[in-house]
Design a protein around this motif. Structure first.
Motif, PDB file in Angstrom:
ATOM      1  N   UNK A  45     -15.864  -0.747  -5.185  1.00 25.61           N
ATOM      2  CA  UNK A  45     -15.402  -1.064  -6.129  1.00 25.61           C
ATOM      3  C   UNK A  45     -16.137   0.041  -7.826  1.00 25.61           C
ATOM      4  N   UNK A  46     -15.063   0.481  -8.459  1.00 25.59           N
ATOM      5  CA  UNK A  46     -16.327   0.920  -9.742  1.00 25.59           C
ATOM      6  C   UNK A  46     -15.453   0.134 -11.008  1.00 25.59           C
ATOM      7  N   UNK A  47     -16.351  -0.321 -11.602  1.00 28.51           N
ATOM      8  CA  UNK A  47     -15.842  -0.901 -12.775  1.00 28.51           C
ATOM      9  C   UNK A  47     -17.021  -0.503 -14.241  1.00 28.51           C
ATOM     10  N   UNK A  48     -17.051   0.172 -15.184  1.00 30.35           N
ATOM     11  CA  UNK A  48     -17.411  -0.298 -16.319  1.00 30.35           C
ATOM     12  C   UNK A  48     -17.791  -0.862 -17.133  1.00 30.35           C
ATOM     13  N   UNK A  49     -19.006  -1.011 -17.587  1.00 26.18           N
ATOM     14  CA  UNK A  49     -19.920  -1.788 -18.460  1.00 26.18           C
ATOM     15  C   UNK A  49     -19.484  -1.511 -20.456  1.00 26.18           C
ATOM     16  N   UNK A  50     -19.885  -2.648 -20.769  1.00 33.07           N
ATOM     17  CA  UNK A  50     -19.555  -2.404 -22.650  1.00 33.07           C
ATOM     18  C   UNK A  50     -20.303  -1.023 -22.880  1.00 33.07           C
ATOM     19  N   UNK A  51     -21.112  -0.868 -22.607  1.00 32.75           N
ATOM     20  CA  UNK A  51     -21.885   0.409 -22.939  1.00 32.75           C
ATOM     21  C   UNK A  51     -21.358   2.454 -22.011  1.00 32.75           C
ATOM     22  N   UNK A  52     -20.309   1.787 -21.722  1.00 30.96           N
ATOM     23  CA  UNK A  52     -19.349   2.536 -20.930  1.00 30.96           C
ATOM     24  C   UNK A  52     -19.952   3.325 -19.797  1.00 30.96           C
ATOM     25  N   UNK A  53     -21.540   3.373 -18.707  1.00 33.76           N
ATOM     26  CA  UNK A  53     -21.304   3.406 -18.107  1.00 33.76           C
ATOM     27  C   UNK A  53     -19.994   2.913 -16.497  1.00 33.76           C
ATOM     28  N   UNK A  54     -20.153   3.740 -15.783  1.00 32.61           N
ATOM     29  CA  UNK A  54     -18.906   3.357 -14.729  1.00 32.61           C
ATOM     30  C   UNK A  54     -20.574   2.676 -13.390  1.00 32.61           C
ATOM     31  N   UNK A  55     -19.711   2.143 -12.882  1.00 30.52           N
ATOM     32  CA  UNK A  55     -21.385   1.003 -11.795  1.00 30.52           C
ATOM     33  C   UNK A  55     -20.123   0.633 -10.166  1.00 30.52           C
ATOM     34  N   UNK A  56     -20.851   1.186  -9.166  1.00 28.65           N
ATOM     35  CA  UNK A  56     -20.214   0.879  -7.927  1.00 28.65           C
ATOM     36  C   UNK A  56     -20.841   0.611  -6.964  1.00 28.65           C
ATOM     37  N   UNK A  57     -20.808  -0.475  -5.720  1.00 29.12           N
ATOM     38  CA  UNK A  57     -21.523  -0.582  -4.825  1.00 29.12           C
ATOM     39  C   UNK A  57     -21.745   1.253  -4.106  1.00 29.12           C
ATOM     40  N   UNK A  58     -22.911   0.697  -2.513  1.00 27.87           N
ATOM     41  CA  UNK A  58     -22.122   1.792  -2.253  1.00 27.87           C
ATOM     42  C   UNK A  58     -22.912   1.567  -0.773  1.00 27.87           C
ATOM     43  N   UNK A  59     -23.060   1.686   0.441  1.00 26.83           N
ATOM     44  CA  UNK A  59     -22.936   1.958   1.408  1.00 26.83           C
ATOM     45  C   UNK A  59     -23.565   2.751   2.237  1.00 26.83           C
ATOM     46  N   UNK A  60     -23.522   3.858   1.933  1.00 25.40           N
ATOM     47  CA  UNK A  60     -24.179   5.116   2.257  1.00 25.40           C
ATOM     48  C   UNK A  60     -25.624   5.370   2.153  1.00 25.40           C
ATOM     49  N   UNK A  61     -26.399   6.421   2.347  1.00 23.13           N
ATOM     50  CA  UNK A  61     -27.446   6.492   2.415  1.00 23.13           C
ATOM     51  C   UNK A  61     -28.537   6.025   3.422  1.00 23.13           C
ATOM     52  N   UNK A  68     -25.722   3.681 -11.182  1.00 21.83           N
ATOM     53  CA  UNK A  68     -24.757   3.116 -12.189  1.00 21.83           C
ATOM     54  C   UNK A  68     -24.522   4.899 -12.620  1.00 21.83           C
ATOM     55  N   UNK A  69     -23.743   5.250 -13.287  1.00 19.41           N
ATOM     56  CA  UNK A  69     -23.595   6.864 -13.743  1.00 19.41           C
ATOM     57  C   UNK A  69     -23.252   6.741 -14.922  1.00 19.41           C
ATOM     58  N   UNK A  70     -23.748   7.239 -15.346  1.00 15.57           N
ATOM     59  CA  UNK A  70     -23.649   7.413 -16.871  1.00 15.57           C
ATOM     60  C   UNK A  70     -23.008   8.839 -18.152  1.00 15.57           C
ATOM     61  N   UNK A  71     -21.548   8.576 -18.237  1.00  7.44           N
ATOM     62  CA  UNK A  71     -20.391   9.960 -18.079  1.00  7.44           C
ATOM     63  C   UNK A  71     -21.368  11.017 -19.666  1.00  7.44           C
ATOM     64  N   UNK A  72     -22.409  10.474 -20.616  1.00  9.01           N
ATOM     65  CA  UNK A  72     -22.663  10.805 -21.475  1.00  9.01           C
ATOM     66  C   UNK A  72     -23.417  11.745 -21.125  1.00  9.01           C
ATOM     67  N   UNK A  73     -24.073  11.561 -20.061  1.00 10.51           N
ATOM     68  CA  UNK A  73     -25.336  12.511 -19.313  1.00 10.51           C
ATOM     69  C   UNK A  73     -25.123  13.149 -18.023  1.00 10.51           C
ATOM     70  N   UNK A  74     -24.250  12.627 -17.377  1.00 12.61           N
ATOM     71  CA  UNK A  74     -23.190  12.470 -15.961  1.00 12.61           C
ATOM     72  C   UNK A  74     -24.647  12.355 -14.889  1.00 12.61           C
ATOM     73  N   UNK A  75     -26.166  11.546 -15.220  1.00 11.36           N
ATOM     74  CA  UNK A  75     -26.212  11.400 -14.034  1.00 11.36           C
ATOM     75  C   UNK A  75     -25.920   9.604 -13.098  1.00 11.36           C
ATOM     76  N   UNK A  76     -26.781   9.871 -12.332  1.00  8.01           N
ATOM     77  CA  UNK A  76     -26.725   8.786 -11.188  1.00  8.01           C
ATOM     78  C   UNK A  76     -27.886   7.626 -11.621  1.00  8.01           C
TER      79      UNK A  76
END
Length: 147
Positions: A45-61, A68-76
């Motif tokens: 699932x992916x969901x945006x927070x009120x600051x515009x960041x995108x969150x996701x759960x991940x079972x990999x790794x 959290x993905x920050x679209x403003x600077x492209x960081x995870x």
């Protein structure tokens, strides 16, 4: 869908192909993919927070995590979960920025959990939805209650 009318989704890694976070800009029709910086990424699932960041759960790794993905600077930013082997198909980001999740498949640590990435923003431990009742993705009209 985010507040800018973009559609976001996760793409599992496969073989040598890295996992991706994808965004469809509905205005231009352009799809942008961002490589998730972890081996064998399996975003759900992916969901945006009120600051515009995108969150996701991940079972990999090497262990299940939230990121959290920050679209403003492209960081995870990676947040490992205590339930190392449990995937999480659904998350919910609250008005205060808490990320609630329910791990499944963990014999050692069955539970539900909450991540408070910024305790300074937490004004209550109540899990109030960002835009009103559960599952309602749009902001309520002015003058209506958001609880």
């Amino acid at each position: 869908m985010d507040a800018q009318n973009n559609i976001w989704w996760g793409i599992y890694s496969a073989g040598k192909r890295s996992g991706k976070l994808a965004k469809l800009d509905q205005t231009t029709g352009k799809i942008t993919e961002y490589t998730i910086p972890r081996q064998n990424a399996q975003p759900y699932d992916v969901m945006q927070d009120s600051d515009g960041n995108i969150w996701s759960p991940d079972a990999g790794g090497s262990a299940a995590a939230l990121w959290k993905f920050t679209p403003r600077d492209g960081t995870f930013t990676l947040y490992p979960k205590p339930q190392k082997t449990a995937d999480t198909p659904k998350i919910q980001v609250t008005k205060d920025g808490a990320v609630w999740y329910s791990p499944r498949g963990s014999l050692d640590a069955p539970a539900f959990g909450v991540l408070y990435p910024d305790m300074d923003k937490i004004t209550t431990l109540g899990a109030y939805y960002q835009n009103g009742p559960p599952g309602y993705p749009y902001r309520l009209a002015t003058g209506r209650s958001s609880r």
